[in-house]
Write a protein that holds these residues in place. Structure first.
Motif, mmCIF file in Angstrom:
data_model
loop_
_atom_site.group_PDB
_atom_site.id
_atom_site.type_symbol
_atom_site.label_atom_id
_atom_site.label_comp_id
_atom_site.label_asym_id
_atom_site.label_seq_id
_atom_site.Cartn_x
_atom_site.Cartn_y
_atom_site.Cartn_z
ATOM 1 N N TYR A 120 0.663 -1.473 0.214
ATOM 2 C CA TYR A 120 0.251 -0.253 0.022
ATOM 3 C C TYR A 120 0.695 0.999 0.113
ATOM 4 O O TYR A 120 0.738 2.025 -0.515
ATOM 5 C CB TYR A 120 -0.924 -0.249 1.027
ATOM 6 N N ALA A 149 2.358 1.911 -3.626
ATOM 7 C CA ALA A 149 1.319 2.193 -4.463
ATOM 8 C C ALA A 149 0.617 3.787 -4.590
ATOM 9 O O ALA A 149 0.767 5.101 -5.109
ATOM 10 C CB ALA A 149 0.345 1.305 -4.103
ATOM 11 N N LEU A 150 0.647 3.667 -3.145
ATOM 12 C CA LEU A 150 -0.035 5.667 -2.457
ATOM 13 C C LEU A 150 1.126 6.528 -2.634
ATOM 14 O O LEU A 150 0.845 7.348 -2.925
ATOM 15 C CB LEU A 150 -0.279 5.719 -1.087
ATOM 16 N N SER A 151 2.804 5.662 -2.556
ATOM 17 C CA SER A 151 3.699 7.046 -2.860
ATOM 18 C C SER A 151 3.738 7.331 -4.640
ATOM 19 O O SER A 151 4.269 8.004 -4.797
ATOM 20 C CB SER A 151 4.938 6.550 -2.255
ATOM 21 N N LEU A 198 0.791 6.437 -6.229
ATOM 22 C CA LEU A 198 -0.290 7.277 -7.242
ATOM 23 C C LEU A 198 -1.750 8.539 -6.464
ATOM 24 O O LEU A 198 -1.522 9.636 -7.382
ATOM 25 C CB LEU A 198 -1.152 6.115 -7.040
ATOM 26 N N ALA A 228 -4.560 3.930 -5.002
ATOM 27 C CA ALA A 228 -3.687 2.121 -3.678
ATOM 28 C C ALA A 228 -4.112 1.493 -2.907
ATOM 29 O O ALA A 228 -3.802 0.861 -2.840
ATOM 30 C CB ALA A 228 -3.118 3.783 -2.908
ATOM 31 N N GLU A 229 -5.043 1.662 -2.618
ATOM 32 C CA GLU A 229 -6.102 0.553 -1.802
ATOM 33 C C GLU A 229 -6.466 -0.459 -3.484
ATOM 34 O O GLU A 229 -6.266 -1.738 -3.094
ATOM 35 C CB GLU A 229 -7.410 1.512 -1.491
ATOM 36 N N SER A 233 -2.962 -2.212 -4.076
ATOM 37 C CA SER A 233 -3.102 -3.296 -3.314
ATOM 38 C C SER A 233 -3.872 -4.425 -3.064
ATOM 39 O O SER A 233 -4.115 -4.937 -3.299
ATOM 40 C CB SER A 233 -3.418 -2.638 -2.012
ATOM 41 N N THR A 275 3.072 -4.840 -8.034
ATOM 42 C CA THR A 275 2.724 -3.860 -7.322
ATOM 43 C C THR A 275 3.455 -1.764 -7.887
ATOM 44 O O THR A 275 2.258 -1.180 -8.700
ATOM 45 C CB THR A 275 2.888 -2.987 -6.217
ATOM 46 N N ALA A 293 0.792 -0.003 -10.135
ATOM 47 C CA ALA A 293 0.970 1.212 -9.872
ATOM 48 C C ALA A 293 1.339 2.308 -11.603
ATOM 49 O O ALA A 293 0.424 3.265 -11.762
ATOM 50 C CB ALA A 293 1.458 2.000 -9.070
ATOM 51 N N SER A 341 -1.769 8.136 5.062
ATOM 52 C CA SER A 341 -1.828 8.798 3.872
ATOM 53 C C SER A 341 -0.682 9.130 4.619
ATOM 54 O O SER A 341 0.802 9.266 3.463
ATOM 55 C CB SER A 341 -2.331 9.535 3.083
#
Length: 193
Positions: free
Chosen positions: A35, A38-40, A42, A48-49, A52, A81, A85, A123
């Motif tokens: 996660y 992906a968050l970094s 997107l 990101a969820e 994941s 991942t 992304a 986040s």
């Protein structure tokens, strides 16, 4: 005290017995790292969820996609991942042109575009965790991670940019991903206690 099963033991149980507990253990070990990555990339919690979830569902459905001879599970799942992304980022770029041309419907105009407070807190926590984990890498490891994941460069582009042989770049990326997975797994394990 009973020792924790290795990733490989859990993977075998998922493949051979469709063992949900083994899958849950793998998820618990790597979900935060997946996660966070992906968050970094997107910069959007819901996306990101989704990435994941897609990564873990795909592994559950096709555990044979992971080949142990090619490397350990942690770096592999982070590569998957990263690729997912990048697919989302590319899809966003293609959709941008068609989305700009259409009129938003009423539901879109009325929707609250601000993320929920809990999403914002999550986040920030994930970003702090990723920054901390990157701080544990060597300068060379951090450089290739930043170029690959935040700069979107391929390994060939990194080799050209840094004027380093492609094989060296591949080794650096593999080593950096392995170390990042170790650091994130330790932080996740420590936080879980």
């Amino acid at each position: 005290m009973q020792s924790e099963p290795s990733d490989q033991d859990l993977i075998v149980r998922v493949r051979e017995a469709r063992d949900q507990e083994a899958m849950a253990a793998l998820y618990d070990r790597y979900a935060r790292s997946v996660y966070a990555l992906a968050l970094s990339m997107l910069r959007e919690p819901r996306a990101a969820e989704d990435v994941s979830q897609d990564v873990f569902v795909t592994f559950w459905q096709r555990p044979d996609r992971y080949v142990a001879a090619r490397g350990t599970f942690g770096p592999w799942i982070l590569r998957v991942t990263r690729n997912r992304a990048i697919d989302v980022i590319r899809r966003r770029g293609r959709e941008q042109y068609t989305d700009d041309e259409r009129e938003p419907d009423l539901a879109e105009r009325l929707a609250d575009s601000d993320p929920a407070v809990d999403d914002q807190v999550w986040s920030r926590m994930m970003a702090r965790e990723v920054r901390g984990a990157l701080g544990e890498l060597t300068e060379i490891q951090r450089q290739v991670i930043e170029l690959a994941y935040f700069g979107g460069m391929s390994q060939s582009e990194m080799a050209e940019h840094l004027q380093v042989p492609l094989g060296t770049i591949k080794t650096r990326v593999r080593t950096a991903l392995h170390r990042l997975a170790q650091v994130m797994a330790v932080e996740t394990w420590t936080d879980a206690r």
